[in-house]
Structure formats: structure tokens, C-alpha cells
Design an enzyme around this catalytic site. Sequence first.
Site, PDB file in Angstrom:
ATOM      1  N   SER A 160      25.570 -13.491  31.739  1.00 56.93           N
ATOM      2  CA  SER A 160      25.818 -14.292  32.939  1.00 56.93           C
ATOM      3  C   SER A 160      27.167 -14.975  32.801  1.00 56.93           C
ATOM      4  O   SER A 160      27.663 -15.180  31.682  1.00 56.93           O
ATOM      5  CB  SER A 160      24.727 -15.360  33.061  1.00 56.93           C
ATOM      6  OG  SER A 160      25.061 -16.295  34.056  1.00 56.93           O
ATOM      7  N   TYR A 173      19.547 -22.008  29.761  1.00 56.10           N
ATOM      8  CA  TYR A 173      19.904 -20.671  30.247  1.00 56.10           C
ATOM      9  C   TYR A 173      21.264 -20.227  29.672  1.00 56.10           C
ATOM     10  O   TYR A 173      21.391 -19.146  29.099  1.00 56.10           O
ATOM     11  CB  TYR A 173      19.944 -20.704  31.772  1.00 56.10           C
ATOM     12  CG  TYR A 173      20.336 -19.408  32.432  1.00 56.10           C
ATOM     13  CD1 TYR A 173      19.428 -18.356  32.514  1.00 56.10           C
ATOM     14  CD2 TYR A 173      21.595 -19.238  33.004  1.00 56.10           C
ATOM     15  CE1 TYR A 173      19.772 -17.168  33.139  1.00 56.10           C
ATOM     16  CE2 TYR A 173      21.939 -18.047  33.636  1.00 56.10           C
ATOM     17  CZ  TYR A 173      21.033 -17.018  33.701  1.00 56.10           C
ATOM     18  OH  TYR A 173      21.378 -15.834  34.327  1.00 56.10           O
TER      19      TYR A 173
HETATM   20  N1  LIG Z   1      21.193 -13.566  40.237  1.00 59.10           N
HETATM   21  C1  LIG Z   1      22.236 -14.078  39.652  1.00 59.10           C
HETATM   22  O1  LIG Z   1      23.021 -14.783  40.290  1.00 59.10           O
HETATM   23  C2  LIG Z   1      22.513 -13.819  38.204  1.00 59.10           C
HETATM   24  C3  LIG Z   1      23.716 -14.273  37.687  1.00 59.10           C
HETATM   25  C4  LIG Z   1      24.006 -14.030  36.372  1.00 59.10           C
HETATM   26  C5  LIG Z   1      23.139 -13.326  35.578  1.00 59.10           C
HETATM   27  N2  LIG Z   1      21.954 -12.889  36.086  1.00 59.10           N
HETATM   28  C6  LIG Z   1      21.055 -12.148  35.183  1.00 59.10           C
HETATM   29  O2  LIG Z   1      20.724 -10.916  35.772  1.00 59.10           O
HETATM   30  C7  LIG Z   1      19.456 -10.491  35.277  1.00 59.10           C
HETATM   31  C8  LIG Z   1      18.586 -10.099  36.455  1.00 59.10           C
HETATM   32  O3  LIG Z   1      18.310 -11.269  37.225  1.00 59.10           O
HETATM   33  P1  LIG Z   1      18.090 -11.253  38.789  1.00 59.10           P
HETATM   34  O4  LIG Z   1      19.097 -12.137  39.378  1.00 59.10           O
HETATM   35  O5  LIG Z   1      17.949  -9.877  39.289  1.00 59.10           O
HETATM   36  O6  LIG Z   1      16.731 -12.076  38.917  1.00 59.10           O
HETATM   37  P2  LIG Z   1      15.231 -11.582  39.046  1.00 59.10           P
HETATM   38  O7  LIG Z   1      15.068 -10.852  40.324  1.00 59.10           O
HETATM   39  O8  LIG Z   1      14.386 -12.787  38.795  1.00 59.10           O
HETATM   40  O9  LIG Z   1      15.109 -10.542  37.856  1.00 59.10           O
HETATM   41  C9  LIG Z   1      14.770 -10.892  36.528  1.00 59.10           C
HETATM   42  C10 LIG Z   1      13.583 -10.069  36.152  1.00 59.10           C
HETATM   43  O10 LIG Z   1      13.249 -10.274  34.769  1.00 59.10           O
HETATM   44  C11 LIG Z   1      11.840 -10.306  34.718  1.00 59.10           C
HETATM   45  N3  LIG Z   1      11.297 -10.874  33.494  1.00 59.10           N
HETATM   46  C12 LIG Z   1      11.115 -12.188  33.192  1.00 59.10           C
HETATM   47  N4  LIG Z   1      10.530 -12.299  31.996  1.00 59.10           N
HETATM   48  C13 LIG Z   1      10.318 -11.031  31.543  1.00 59.10           C
HETATM   49  C14 LIG Z   1       9.733 -10.488  30.378  1.00 59.10           C
HETATM   50  N5  LIG Z   1       9.236 -11.263  29.410  1.00 59.10           N
HETATM   51  N6  LIG Z   1       9.672  -9.140  30.243  1.00 59.10           N
HETATM   52  C15 LIG Z   1      10.148  -8.345  31.207  1.00 59.10           C
HETATM   53  N7  LIG Z   1      10.706  -8.793  32.339  1.00 59.10           N
HETATM   54  C16 LIG Z   1      10.795 -10.124  32.507  1.00 59.10           C
HETATM   55  C17 LIG Z   1      11.424 -11.062  35.945  1.00 59.10           C
HETATM   56  O11 LIG Z   1      10.074 -10.792  36.266  1.00 59.10           O
HETATM   57  P3  LIG Z   1       9.265 -11.862  37.166  1.00 59.10           P
HETATM   58  O12 LIG Z   1      10.026 -11.990  38.438  1.00 59.10           O
HETATM   59  O13 LIG Z   1       7.945 -11.220  37.334  1.00 59.10           O
HETATM   60  O14 LIG Z   1       9.258 -13.122  36.374  1.00 59.10           O
HETATM   61  C18 LIG Z   1      12.368 -10.506  36.989  1.00 59.10           C
HETATM   62  O15 LIG Z   1      11.854  -9.368  37.619  1.00 59.10           O
HETATM   63  C19 LIG Z   1      18.890 -11.671  34.484  1.00 59.10           C
HETATM   64  O16 LIG Z   1      19.093 -11.430  33.110  1.00 59.10           O
HETATM   65  C20 LIG Z   1      19.727 -12.837  34.939  1.00 59.10           C
HETATM   66  O17 LIG Z   1      19.820 -13.838  33.964  1.00 59.10           O
HETATM   67  C21 LIG Z   1      21.613 -13.129  37.388  1.00 59.10           C
END
Ligand SMILES: NC(=O)c1ccc[n+]([C@@H]2O[C@H](COP(=O)([O-])OP(=O)(O)OC[C@H]3O[C@@H](n4cnc5c(N)ncnc54)[C@H](OP(=O)(O)O)[C@@H]3O)[C@@H](O)[C@H]2O)c1
Length: 328
Positions: A160, A173
Site C-alpha cells: 500500500s 495497517y
Molecule cells: N482499496 C485501497 O484503496 C487499497 C489501497 C492500498 C492497498 N490496498 C490493498 O489491496 C489489497 C486488496 O484490498 P481491496 O481494496 O481490494 O479490499 P477488499 O475488497 O476488502 O479485499 C481484501 C480481501 O482480503 C480478504 N481477506 C481478509 N482476511 C483474509 C484472510 N485471512 N485470508 C484470506 N483473505 C482474507 C478480505 O475478505 P473479507 O472481505 O471476507 O474480509 C477481502 O476479500 C489489500 O491487501 C489492501 O491492503 C488497498
Amino acid sequence: MYTYFSGQELLPVDQKAVLITEGAFDEAGGCDSGFGHGLAKYLDELGFTVFAGVLDEQGSGAEELRRTCSKHLSVLQLNITNTQEIQEAYSKVKEKVQNKGLWAVINNAGVLGLPTDGELIPMTEYKRCMAVNFFGAVEVTKAFLPLLRKSKGRLVNISSMAGGVPMQKMAAYGSSKAALIMFSSILRQELSKWGVKVSVIQPGGFKTNISGTSQMWETLERTVLDNLSPEVQEDYGQDYILSERSLLRLMKTCTDPDISPVLLDVRHAISAQSPFAFYAPGKLSYPWLCFASFSPTGIFDYLSRKIHSYDKKMPRVLSTSNWENEAM
Ligand SMILES: NC(=O)c1ccc[n+]([C@@H]2O[C@H](COP(=O)([O-])OP(=O)(O)OC[C@H]3O[C@@H](n4cnc5c(N)ncnc54)[C@H](OP(=O)(O)O)[C@@H]3O)[C@@H](O)[C@H]2O)c1
């Protein structure tokens, strides 16, 4: 220039197999735009053989992937904090890919937790962020590396912008994402002798389900309040703690709903002959990462304070006029 341009050519897809840790598409949360879910569909459309590791293989998200994607996509039960599930997923992938091998692992699964002052974040939340965002990604990487070394493939870790830019309220985080960056950078050096290329993606703000639902916020707020000593609770005040929701609301409204920059960067990382070590998709991600790395601390902190000025709420004790006198 020669190295840069000669390495931009994309390798043929040729049904290369990729594993994405993606969690689940959350119908209840009303959001189907998570990076993992989007990546699974996008890479499937491009002709990759996709293994989508989900938290619940019987859930609506898994079902939706099976329904909408090609027969080359397999859904795997994969909670990345569960060693047994990682081992089982490894055996299934190994059996399915046989001699063709696994080309890429994309460590995407992650949690945000409740953004609030580092002093207020309960230890359980620090540990949860590390368990998923760091140890989970490390364990999946370790399990699947034998396959990646064989294919001279790609490891892509979704960190991130918060892993490189100190952002207030993100101590749990941001630290877990910073740890993932360092892990990836060391592995990039170590794995080059095996021909495996490692990339880190540092997205800025995108509108996904990462900021959670109001039900999740309530639970997290309760956890924060239950874990505070009376002294800290007295100093900060309940109003201050409960006002942290405004940041999550802001994240929901001010972030970009178009996640395609992330999808394109991941595609480049797994397909380009010479992928980059770092990608920073999102409008302000790259400038912020550069600014945080090169600007004097005083200037960075000043601007960071200015940006946080939307958040006018102060801890209870600081908003009372006699605080400085008391401190003396
Ligand atoms: N969106 C942003 O602005 C942003 C920015 C920087 C980095 N990121 C990173 O991008 C990645 C994807 O995030 P996203 O934005 O797409 O959010 P998201 O839709 O919440 O995706 C994250 C996924 O990880 C899953 N997860 C949580 N705990 C887990 C576990 N123990 N085992 C397997 N899966 C698990 C969640 O499942 P549940 O929903 O069922 O909990 C969710 O489906 C993350 O690593 C996040 O930190 C996102």
C-alpha cells in the site's frame, strides 16, 4: 533507456497459471470491486489459468466467480492465516498445474482495521493486521515458492502507499504493509538467482470494501473502547474515538471507484519481460511516495498536518484550555 524499453514487451499469456489470494466478494457490503475479485476476472478474461483463493469457497463471492468466469478458473478455500488451508491449497494447485507449473502468486488479501491514533489501536488489531497483511503473505509465499522457482515465475505482493508514507491513524495497517515491502525487497534480491522476479504494488486510495461496513465499524469501535485504560479513555474522550468514523466515511466517498490502474499494473508485473520492482497505481500514490522519501521531515509533517486538518476533532484533554498548564 535500452533496459527499460526492451523489457516492456509482454510475454504471451499461454494459459499461464496464477494464484490470487482474494478473500471474498461481499454482497452484504454491496461491493464487488475488490482488487482480488477484479483481478481474478480480468486475468481469466486475458486467458490466464486462475486459482482464486477465497475465505469461503461456498460463499456468494466464490459462487459468482464460478458463474461468470471460464472453466480455467478454480476457486480454492484459502484463509491465509491458516497453515493447513495454505498447505491444502498448495497440494491442489500442484496437482492441477502438473508439469505446466505455477507462473505467479499475487498476495492480495488484506485488512485495514479501524484507523485511529496508534495509542488507541488495541493490540489485537495490530496483531490481526500483521497476521493477515504480513505473516499471511509470507506463509503463502513460502509455501508456493518451490513452484515459482521451477517456472522462474513472478511474485507480486500488494502492499500500500501507506507502507511507504507515514499516514496518521494507520499505525497498525501501515506498519504491516511496510513490513511486506521490506520482505518483498529482500526476496527480490535473493530470488533473482532463481530467475524469479518480485514486484510490490503500492496503490493509493481506491473504492473497495477495505474500509468495511458500518456494522464492522461498530464492532471495531467497541473493541477500541473495551481495551482502553480509564486514564487513556479520560484523556481522549469517547467523542474523539467515535469521531474516527469520519475518516472511514471519507475513504468511502473520496476514493477512486475505477480500479483498472491496479489491474493493469499487476498484469504488467506478471507479464512484462522486465517487470518493475515497484508500482504505485492511483492518482497521488507516486508523488506522495517520492515526497515522503525525499522531503525534509519537518516539511512532510507540516503538509501531512494540513491534509489532516479536515479532522478538527481533538482529544478531550487537548481541547480544554488548561492542558498546557497541567502538563507543566
Ligand atoms: N482499496 C485501497 O484503496 C487499497 C489501497 C492500498 C492497498 N490496498 C490493498 O489491496 C489489497 C486488496 O484490498 P481491496 O481494496 O481490494 O479490499 P477488499 O475488497 O476488502 O479485499 C481484501 C480481501 O482480503 C480478504 N481477506 C481478509 N482476511 C483474509 C484472510 N485471512 N485470508 C484470506 N483473505 C482474507 C478480505 O475478505 P473479507 O472481505 O471476507 O474480509 C477481502 O476479500 C489489500 O491487501 C489492501 O491492503 C488497498
